[in-house]
Design a protein around this motif. Structure first.
Motif, PDB file in Angstrom:
ATOM      1  N   TYR A 106      14.387  63.327  14.166  1.00  0.00           N
ATOM      2  CA  TYR A 106      13.699  63.584  15.441  1.00  0.00           C
ATOM      3  C   TYR A 106      14.482  64.604  16.262  1.00  0.00           C
ATOM      4  O   TYR A 106      15.708  64.465  16.430  1.00  0.00           O
ATOM      5  N   GLY A 107      13.785  65.593  16.756  1.00  0.00           N
ATOM      6  CA  GLY A 107      14.414  66.572  17.631  1.00  0.00           C
ATOM      7  C   GLY A 107      14.892  67.816  16.915  1.00  0.00           C
ATOM      8  O   GLY A 107      15.123  68.840  17.554  1.00  0.00           O
ATOM      9  N   LEU A 141       5.188  61.835  19.450  1.00  0.00           N
ATOM     10  CA  LEU A 141       4.139  62.769  19.023  1.00  0.00           C
ATOM     11  C   LEU A 141       4.436  64.207  19.414  1.00  0.00           C
ATOM     12  O   LEU A 141       4.074  65.133  18.684  1.00  0.00           O
ATOM     13  N   ARG A 142       5.066  64.417  20.536  1.00  0.00           N
ATOM     14  CA  ARG A 142       5.355  65.805  20.947  1.00  0.00           C
ATOM     15  C   ARG A 142       6.266  66.509  19.941  1.00  0.00           C
ATOM     16  O   ARG A 142       6.257  67.730  19.846  1.00  0.00           O
ATOM     17  N   TRP A 143       7.032  65.739  19.209  1.00  0.00           N
ATOM     18  CA  TRP A 143       7.825  66.346  18.132  1.00  0.00           C
ATOM     19  C   TRP A 143       7.046  66.343  16.811  1.00  0.00           C
ATOM     20  O   TRP A 143       7.102  67.308  16.043  1.00  0.00           O
ATOM     21  N   ILE A 145       3.773  66.425  16.220  1.00  0.00           N
ATOM     22  CA  ILE A 145       2.597  67.311  16.107  1.00  0.00           C
ATOM     23  C   ILE A 145       3.002  68.689  15.574  1.00  0.00           C
ATOM     24  O   ILE A 145       2.393  69.169  14.606  1.00  0.00           O
ATOM     25  N   PRO A 146       4.025  69.344  16.136  1.00  0.00           N
ATOM     26  CA  PRO A 146       4.428  70.625  15.534  1.00  0.00           C
ATOM     27  C   PRO A 146       4.877  70.479  14.083  1.00  0.00           C
ATOM     28  O   PRO A 146       4.641  71.369  13.265  1.00  0.00           O
ATOM     29  N   PHE A 148       3.726  68.311  11.854  1.00  0.00           N
ATOM     30  CA  PHE A 148       2.545  68.194  10.988  1.00  0.00           C
ATOM     31  C   PHE A 148       1.695  69.463  11.013  1.00  0.00           C
ATOM     32  O   PHE A 148       0.950  69.720  10.075  1.00  0.00           O
ATOM     33  N   ARG A 149       1.814  70.250  12.060  1.00  0.00           N
ATOM     34  CA  ARG A 149       1.143  71.558  12.034  1.00  0.00           C
ATOM     35  C   ARG A 149       1.812  72.446  10.975  1.00  0.00           C
ATOM     36  O   ARG A 149       1.138  73.184  10.265  1.00  0.00           O
ATOM     37  N   LEU A 173      -1.511  59.996  11.961  1.00  0.00           N
ATOM     38  CA  LEU A 173      -0.949  61.186  11.306  1.00  0.00           C
ATOM     39  C   LEU A 173      -1.052  61.055   9.787  1.00  0.00           C
ATOM     40  O   LEU A 173      -1.008  59.942   9.246  1.00  0.00           O
TER      41      LEU A 173
ATOM     42  N   LEU B 140      -4.826  66.912  15.010  1.00  0.00           N
ATOM     43  CA  LEU B 140      -3.579  67.276  15.701  1.00  0.00           C
ATOM     44  C   LEU B 140      -3.893  67.887  17.058  1.00  0.00           C
ATOM     45  O   LEU B 140      -3.172  67.658  18.037  1.00  0.00           O
ATOM     46  N   GLY B 148       0.547  66.470  24.506  1.00  0.00           N
ATOM     47  CA  GLY B 148       1.371  67.678  24.487  1.00  0.00           C
ATOM     48  C   GLY B 148       1.900  67.905  23.084  1.00  0.00           C
ATOM     49  O   GLY B 148       1.898  66.983  22.254  1.00  0.00           O
ATOM     50  N   ASP B 149       2.346  69.124  22.818  1.00  0.00           N
ATOM     51  CA  ASP B 149       2.838  69.383  21.464  1.00  0.00           C
ATOM     52  C   ASP B 149       4.171  70.132  21.486  1.00  0.00           C
ATOM     53  O   ASP B 149       4.500  70.863  20.575  1.00  0.00           O
ATOM     54  N   PRO B 151       8.212  69.053  22.611  1.00  0.00           N
ATOM     55  CA  PRO B 151       9.102  68.060  23.223  1.00  0.00           C
ATOM     56  C   PRO B 151       9.643  68.548  24.568  1.00  0.00           C
ATOM     57  O   PRO B 151       9.978  69.724  24.716  1.00  0.00           O
ATOM     58  N   MET B 156      14.283  64.927  24.646  1.00  0.00           N
ATOM     59  CA  MET B 156      15.432  65.202  23.782  1.00  0.00           C
ATOM     60  C   MET B 156      16.681  64.415  24.181  1.00  0.00           C
ATOM     61  O   MET B 156      17.702  64.497  23.518  1.00  0.00           O
TER      62      MET B 156
END
Lengths: 314, 206
Positions: A106-107, A141-143, A145-146, A148-149, A173, B140, B148-149, B151, B156
């Motif tokens: 993550y991150g 999800l904010r991490w 989603i990119p 999985f894109r 997902l 997605l 949002g997509d 972070p 973080m």
């Protein structure tokens, strides 16, 4: 009565299974002639919390003992440092002597996935998603989603989610596989995971609910031939685990039916050509003391004959 | 078992009584909405000897709420025990039923586009959304629109848990509070600088 007859899937960690006869485990988890699918990891974090170290050598020697047993094995990883993690992964592969599934945490930037892709990996594991401060779905999800894109741009890549226990996360997902402890994680508190096939929800059946005949989870249990009272009063934790394991297998089937096929990756770490790879694979993370619950399934409960199939491993 | 002796007629509501043993608790409002949208269809099933309703107790309540004078009733010539059995099975068989999601979604979607939309179906737009969400995982883009997509800085941040005895915990809090900073990272770096440890903390000084 459980109507699910797919293979049992388990995550078996070196740390918990280092002294266990895994052939016996396979035999125990074989249902109606269908062998289980096993994934290996080091269990290094569990070992660390117990004050011990898992080295690549120890992990590799253990994997060598069971060369044809695991569908794939996950690398020994370093958290919070992508460069160190990659170096550790490459070193670990060399010492172990077989390809392993790398872990992106993550991150870490999405480019990290590309670096492993360029090394030939097509099955990538995502980690660090089960930590205590990952309570927020939006944060995850904010991490994700990119990530999985990026996967969408690389259709030959498949993703394993480490510690993805929440059913909604599994559903939202396109994981190829996940592992989870949550099938059993509430049992210590009298909470049993009960999957609602009709509504697509993983409910937590509270020990106290068992006295109510109107609770939907109680109805679901009865419909599967399980007397809810075994999860109340004389509550037996192993039974709760068995119902939880059955529930996660049901959840896997539910998602597979709706998401459709996700074929296995062409990845060097995949040692077994899985022929049932048409969809999500939920591997139930186990330790040697609770693995029997995976097959102490609800039909055995309904006959009151669980002891016949409940084979504790010492 | 043969067909139970039954007779149908329109009956004034005053001649009907909700079954005193009925354990079912349902939504009268949904039925009232249906009566308003669709009219009262079907019939209430009642035991002739007592006037107790064995199937349709909530429909009877809804009919009263809607100000109806009478409803169609099917009278059953049954004893009290059979009445109680029917009272249970009529509800239990409903409990055990389910829906085929694709067919339910198709039916609701077809009605949702009509002038009356889902009025009188017992389903709301949210229910249809739930059914559709069970059939199709979100894309997605849909997830990104909601969450949002990218972070955030806050995402973080890493939480750390220390297991300290109470005096040490209090000391640490006080020590951290003594360093200026807008967030925990800055205060911890201040503490580390003071202790002369930490690559990042020491780099702050250069």
């Amino acid at each position: 009565m459980s109507d699910f007859r797919g293979p049992v899937r388990a995550l078996t960690s070196y740390w918990y299974y280092r002294d266990i006869d895994l052939d016996g485990i396979v035999s125990m988890l074989t249902e109606d002639g269908v062998r289980p699918t096993l994934v290996a990891d080091s269990g290094a974090f569990s070992a660390y919390t117990a004050g011990a170290d898992v080295t690549p050598k120890l992990y590799g020697d253990w994997l060598d003992q069971w060369p044809d047993l695991f569908d794939y094995a996950i690398t020994l990883d370093v958290i919070n440092d992508p460069d160190a993690s990659m170096r550790s992964h490459l070193e670990c592969q060399q010492i172990v002597g077989r390809p392993l599934v790398p872990v992106i945490h993550y991150g870490e930037p999405v480019e990290t996935l590309q670096r492993y892709y360029d090394l030939g990996h097509r099955l990538l594991a995502l980690g660090g998603l089960a930590l205590r401060d990952m309570y927020s779905e939006g944060k995850r999800l904010r991490w994700l989603i990119p990530v999985f894109r990026w996967v969408e741009q690389h259709p030959d890549v498949r993703i394993h989610g480490l510690g993805i226990g929440a059913f909604k996360q599994m559903w939202k997902l396109p994981w190829w596989s996940v592992d989870a402890t949550s099938w059993a994680s509430g049992t210590a508190y009298g909470l049993t995971a009960v999957f609602d096939d009709e509504r697509g929800e993983m409910k937590r059946y509270n020990r106290a609910d068992a006295v109510s005949h109107n609770e939907r989870p109680a109805r679901l249990l009865r419909a599967r031939g399980v007397d809810p009272s075994v999860l109340a009063g004389k509550y037996v934790r192993a039974w709760s685990g068995s119902v939880g394991a059955d529930s996660y297998r049901r959840a896997e089937r539910w998602i597979r039916q709706r998401r459709g096929p996700i074929t296995p990756p062409d990845d060097p770490a995949l040692t077994v050509r899985v022929d049932d790879g048409c969809g999500l694979r939920i591997h139930l993370a186990t330790w040697s003391g609770d693995i029997g619950q995976l097959v102490g399934a609800t039909d055995a409960l309904s006959r009151g004959g669980m002891e016949k199939r409940w084979i504790p491993v010492s | 078992m043969p067909i139970t002796q039954q007779y149908e007629e329109a009956v004034p509501l005053a001649q009907l009584t909700e079954h005193p043993s009925n354990p079912r608790r349902g939504s009268v409002q949904v039925i009232a909405d249906s009566i308003e949208a669709n009219g009262f269809y079907g019939a209430v099933i009642a035991q002739r000897s007592t006037g107790f309703v064995v199937a349709g107790n909530h429909r009877l309540k809804a009919a009263r709420e809607q100000g109806l004078d009478s409803v169609p009733v099917v009278w059953l010539d049954i004893d009290d025990e059979r009445a109680r059995r029917i009272l249970l099975v009529d509800n239990r068989s409903s409990d055990l039923a389910g829906y085929d999601d694709p067919e339910l979604a198709a039916l609701l979607t077809s009605l949702a586009g009509s002038p009356d939309a889902l009025r009188g179906t017992g389903f709301a737009d949210d229910d249809l959304a739930d059914v559709l969400a069970r059939l199709n995982p979100p894309s997605l883009d849909e997830l990104a629109a909601r969450h949002g997509d990218e972070p955030t800085d806050h995402d973080m941040l890493t939480s750390m848990i220390l297991r300290l005895d109470r005096p040490t915990a209090n000391d640490l809090r006080a020590a951290l509070a003594s360093f200026p900073g807008d967030d925990d990272s800055q205060r911890v770096r201040g503490l580390m600088r003071k202790a002369g440890v930490g690559t990042l903390a020491l780099a702050d000084d250069t």
